[in-house]
Design a protein around this motif. Sequence first.
Motif, PDB file in Angstrom:
ATOM      1  N   VAL A   1       0.840  -1.199   0.000  1.00 28.68           N
ATOM      2  CA  VAL A   1       0.000   0.000   0.000  1.00 28.68           C
ATOM      3  C   VAL A   1       0.872   1.245   0.000  1.00 28.68           C
ATOM      4  O   VAL A   1       1.657   1.466   0.926  1.00 28.68           O
ATOM      5  N   CYS A   2       0.730   2.082  -1.029  1.00 27.03           N
ATOM      6  CA  CYS A   2       1.439   3.367  -1.083  1.00 27.03           C
ATOM      7  C   CYS A   2       0.683   4.376  -0.240  1.00 27.03           C
ATOM      8  O   CYS A   2      -0.520   4.601  -0.447  1.00 27.03           O
ATOM      9  N   VAL A   3       1.383   5.009   0.695  1.00 24.33           N
ATOM     10  CA  VAL A   3       0.735   5.936   1.615  1.00 24.33           C
ATOM     11  C   VAL A   3       1.697   7.074   1.938  1.00 24.33           C
ATOM     12  O   VAL A   3       2.919   6.892   1.968  1.00 24.33           O
ATOM     13  N   GLN A   4       1.134   8.254   2.178  1.00 29.43           N
ATOM     14  CA  GLN A   4       1.947   9.421   2.495  1.00 29.43           C
ATOM     15  C   GLN A   4       2.169   9.522   3.996  1.00 29.43           C
ATOM     16  O   GLN A   4       1.228   9.404   4.793  1.00 29.43           O
TER      17      GLN A   4
ATOM     18  N   THR B   1      -3.134  11.295   8.693  1.00 27.36           N
ATOM     19  CA  THR B   1      -4.020  10.341   9.355  1.00 27.36           C
ATOM     20  C   THR B   1      -4.194   9.099   8.495  1.00 27.36           C
ATOM     21  O   THR B   1      -4.494   8.017   9.009  1.00 27.36           O
ATOM     22  N   THR B   2      -3.999   9.243   7.196  1.00 24.84           N
ATOM     23  CA  THR B   2      -4.103   8.106   6.270  1.00 24.84           C
ATOM     24  C   THR B   2      -3.199   6.957   6.706  1.00 24.84           C
ATOM     25  O   THR B   2      -3.593   5.782   6.688  1.00 24.84           O
ATOM     26  N   GLU B   3      -1.989   7.296   7.092  1.00 22.13           N
ATOM     27  CA  GLU B   3      -0.999   6.293   7.484  1.00 22.13           C
ATOM     28  C   GLU B   3      -1.486   5.482   8.685  1.00 22.13           C
ATOM     29  O   GLU B   3      -1.345   4.250   8.726  1.00 22.13           O
TER      30      GLU B   3
ATOM     31  N   GLU C   1       1.848  -4.466   3.327  1.00 16.21           N
ATOM     32  CA  GLU C   1       3.192  -3.890   3.317  1.00 16.21           C
ATOM     33  C   GLU C   1       3.087  -2.392   3.021  1.00 16.21           C
ATOM     34  O   GLU C   1       2.747  -1.998   1.904  1.00 16.21           O
ATOM     35  N   PRO C   2       3.340  -1.537   4.007  1.00 18.07           N
ATOM     36  CA  PRO C   2       3.287  -0.096   3.746  1.00 18.07           C
ATOM     37  C   PRO C   2       4.495   0.357   2.941  1.00 18.07           C
ATOM     38  O   PRO C   2       5.623  -0.034   3.224  1.00 18.07           O
ATOM     39  N   VAL C   3       4.234   1.168   1.920  1.00 19.57           N
ATOM     40  CA  VAL C   3       5.304   1.775   1.117  1.00 19.57           C
ATOM     41  C   VAL C   3       5.112   3.281   1.281  1.00 19.57           C
ATOM     42  O   VAL C   3       4.191   3.865   0.725  1.00 19.57           O
ATOM     43  N   VAL C   4       5.976   3.907   2.084  1.00 21.74           N
ATOM     44  CA  VAL C   4       5.731   5.256   2.598  1.00 21.74           C
ATOM     45  C   VAL C   4       6.563   6.306   1.862  1.00 21.74           C
ATOM     46  O   VAL C   4       7.751   6.099   1.584  1.00 21.74           O
ATOM     47  N   PHE C   5       5.930   7.473   1.582  1.00 19.36           N
ATOM     48  CA  PHE C   5       6.598   8.569   0.896  1.00 19.36           C
ATOM     49  C   PHE C   5       6.283   9.884   1.588  1.00 19.36           C
ATOM     50  O   PHE C   5       5.281  10.008   2.309  1.00 19.36           O
TER      51      PHE C   5
ATOM     52  N   THR D   1       5.668  12.964   0.107  1.00 22.14           N
ATOM     53  CA  THR D   1       4.718  13.860  -0.549  1.00 22.14           C
ATOM     54  C   THR D   1       3.647  13.069  -1.285  1.00 22.14           C
ATOM     55  O   THR D   1       3.835  11.893  -1.641  1.00 22.14           O
ATOM     56  N   ALA D   2       2.522  13.742  -1.541  1.00 20.19           N
ATOM     57  CA  ALA D   2       1.433  13.108  -2.278  1.00 20.19           C
ATOM     58  C   ALA D   2       1.867  12.772  -3.698  1.00 20.19           C
ATOM     59  O   ALA D   2       1.491  11.725  -4.244  1.00 20.19           O
ATOM     60  N   ASP D   3       2.656  13.644  -4.306  1.00 18.59           N
ATOM     61  CA  ASP D   3       3.115  13.418  -5.675  1.00 18.59           C
ATOM     62  C   ASP D   3       3.998  12.172  -5.763  1.00 18.59           C
ATOM     63  O   ASP D   3       3.843  11.339  -6.667  1.00 18.59           O
ATOM     64  N   GLU D   4       4.918  12.030  -4.813  1.00 16.57           N
ATOM     65  CA  GLU D   4       5.781  10.851  -4.777  1.00 16.57           C
ATOM     66  C   GLU D   4       4.958   9.578  -4.574  1.00 16.57           C
ATOM     67  O   GLU D   4       5.237   8.537  -5.187  1.00 16.57           O
ATOM     68  N   THR D   5       3.957   9.663  -3.711  1.00 18.45           N
ATOM     69  CA  THR D   5       3.116   8.502  -3.416  1.00 18.45           C
ATOM     70  C   THR D   5       2.366   8.042  -4.654  1.00 18.45           C
ATOM     71  O   THR D   5       2.321   6.849  -4.974  1.00 18.45           O
TER      72      THR D   5
END
Length: 344
Positions: free
Chosen positions: A153-156, A160-162, A177-181, A183-187
């Motif tokens: 899951v791509c999340v910023q 609160t989303t995270e 599996e969290p995939v964290v970034f 910025t919203a653009d990177e996510t």
Amino acid sequence: MKRIVSSLALAAALGMGAAAGPALAQTSGATLRNIQSAGAVKCGVSPSLAGFSQPDSAGTWTGLDVDLCRALAAAIFNDPNKVRYSPLSAKDRFTALQSGEVDVLSRVTTWTLQRDTALGLNFAGINYYDGQGFMVRKSLNVKTARELSGASVCVQTGTTTELNVADYFRTNSMRYEPVVFNTADETLKAYESGRCDVFTTDASGVYSQRLSLAKPDDHMVLPDIISKEPLGPVVRHGDDQWFDIVKWTHFAMVTAEELNITRGNLDQMLQSTNPEIRRVLGTEGNFGEALGLSRDWVVRIMRHVGNYGESFDRNLGAGSRLGIARGLNALWNKGGLQYAPPIR
């Protein structure tokens, strides 16, 4: 999974990625005086989120959150263009407000107890009732979020989303599996490039971000809403006058819609004998004075920006590319939650 949840809980305690130190010292009235001296409202917004805050090729900002900034400038200066926009990441938004870099944060920010107390901030209303959603590729062949066990899951980060994702998967005994970034653009770019199976943020943001993908029809928004996300403008603790101005600007736009006061019929409404309309528009009484504004402060907002419904429709609703139904954001007397205290 336990380690991930513990890390996310720690992030929450630290203010969602923002320094949770004391807010900038101020006294009631100081913010308005500083704004008047500077000649503009300093407004923190999302860097680029269609429907809420987004600049065009000429640098002109539009969106529901932008309209609140424009309405504040209209009320104060009779000019909606007297706004200095500061695009802020989720990680930096609270620090920018605490430090005085911006006067108001109008940036799809969820109202929570921790943010409302520990960060020295005040939420000035809810301009969009939202909830967290998910987007997946149609080729994944899933129909609901309950089928996402084991997904990446791509999340910023700093949102609160995270935390909501961690809660949702834990509550439903699902792995992810969290995939964290940062910025919203990177996510979004990571999701589009295939680095994860799922993209998640507030449902309104999911619909908005889907439109920016190269092949939006290859992706679908799942029907599940997993959280409450009351989004609204935020100010610093300590200046009650500015707090009042921001919240009553939102309330004025909601009230105007309820009374059917629009940009198109404003001059006609100024001749109304209806006492409630007369109070709102300043032809009877002077309620703007209590805010430190002019008698015609709502007239200025209506003439330059319009009511809440007009703003919603052109930015998010039927008059926009997003075409989002009003739903919970309809007026209280039309099945929604938008409700404003009376101006009297």
